[in-house]
Write an enzyme that holds these catalytic residues in place. Structure first.
Site, PDB file in Angstrom:
ATOM      1  N   ASP A 133      -7.035  -2.911  11.239  1.00 33.56           N
ATOM      2  CA  ASP A 133      -5.783  -2.068  11.407  1.00 33.56           C
ATOM      3  C   ASP A 133      -5.540  -1.604  12.932  1.00 33.56           C
ATOM      4  OD1 ASP A 133      -3.547  -0.581  10.962  1.00 33.56           O
ATOM      5  OD2 ASP A 133      -4.483   0.464   9.134  1.00 33.56           O
ATOM      6  N   CYS A 149       0.991  -1.257  -0.097  1.00 34.39           N
ATOM      7  CA  CYS A 149       0.081   0.003  -0.010  1.00 34.39           C
ATOM      8  C   CYS A 149       1.082   1.485  -0.001  1.00 34.39           C
ATOM      9  CB  CYS A 149      -1.098   0.032   1.229  1.00 34.39           C
ATOM     10  SG  CYS A 149      -2.461   0.973   0.980  1.00 34.39           S
TER      11      CYS A 149
END
Length: 211
Positions: free
Chosen positions: A136, A15
């Protein structure tokens, strides 16, 4: 374009790609997904034009994920329809109504991110109407892991993010068996993607999967 979950086949997402060099590294290493961050408060943010250029340089077969924070659904749908991205990743606490509105504009897969501090956070993730969920430790790209013990007994397939690196991804896979391991700061040096760390991350994941 949605994929079916196969237990034991952990996939990889790099990412926060921002440069053509980042994309070149990804083309060599072949992660399953790459992420382009459109969130305005992110140090990894890219513009639509930059994302289009990055997409054009990316090898076919690598799925492009756009990361957004409370973005106008019309803008997201436009990026999807133009092929700049393939998947949507929502990182701003967007609610069910928002997801339903987005679904009226596009049938592309949606990933909804959840910050995990308690079991209650996981209960909310379990009920998400998104195609995929991402777990997350914060708002994304913080480089900090959450308490993985909370995931014991959690059954829904998920993208695991937050503090992953070449040093701990083997433990994450062996302990948690996530659908995808999602890394950003863990493959950077001084805020830039580091090809050696990217390669090491890929090697660790694939060697763990082959054992």
């Amino acid at each position: 374009m949605m994929e079916s979950y196969v237990e034991g086949s952990t996939k990889i997402k790099f990412c926060g790609l921002r440069t053509t060099e980042d994309v070149e590294y990804a083309n060599e290493l072949r992660p399953d997904y790459v992420g382009f961050v459109f969130a305005k408060n992110s140090k990894r943010m890219v513009t639509e034009r930059q994302a289009e250029l990055l997409k054009s340089a990316l090898e076919p077969g690598i799925i492009k994920v756009g990361v957004f924070v409370r973005e106008d659904p019309e803008r997201i749908a436009n990026l999807l329809h133009h092929g700049t991205i393939d998947y949507v990743q929502l990182h701003g606490g967007e609610d069910t109504e928002y997801i339903r509105k987005l679904r009226k504009l596009t049938d592309h897969p949606i990933i909804q991110a959840f910050r995990v501090d308690t079991k209650e956070d996981l209960a909310a993730a379990e009920k998400s109407e998104a195609d995929y969920i991402l777990l997350d430790s914060g708002t994304g790209g913080t480089g900090t892991a959450f308490n993985w013990e909370l995931l014991k007994g959690f059954s829904r397939p998920y993208f695991l993010a937050g503090g992953l690196s070449p040093e701990n991804v083997r433990e994450a896979i062996e302990t948690l068996h996530p659908y995808v391991v999602d890394v950003s700061s863990g493959i950077e040096t001084d805020g830039r993607k580091d090809p050696a760390k990217m390669e090491k991350f890929i090697d660790v994941v694939r060697s763990t999967e082959s054992e």
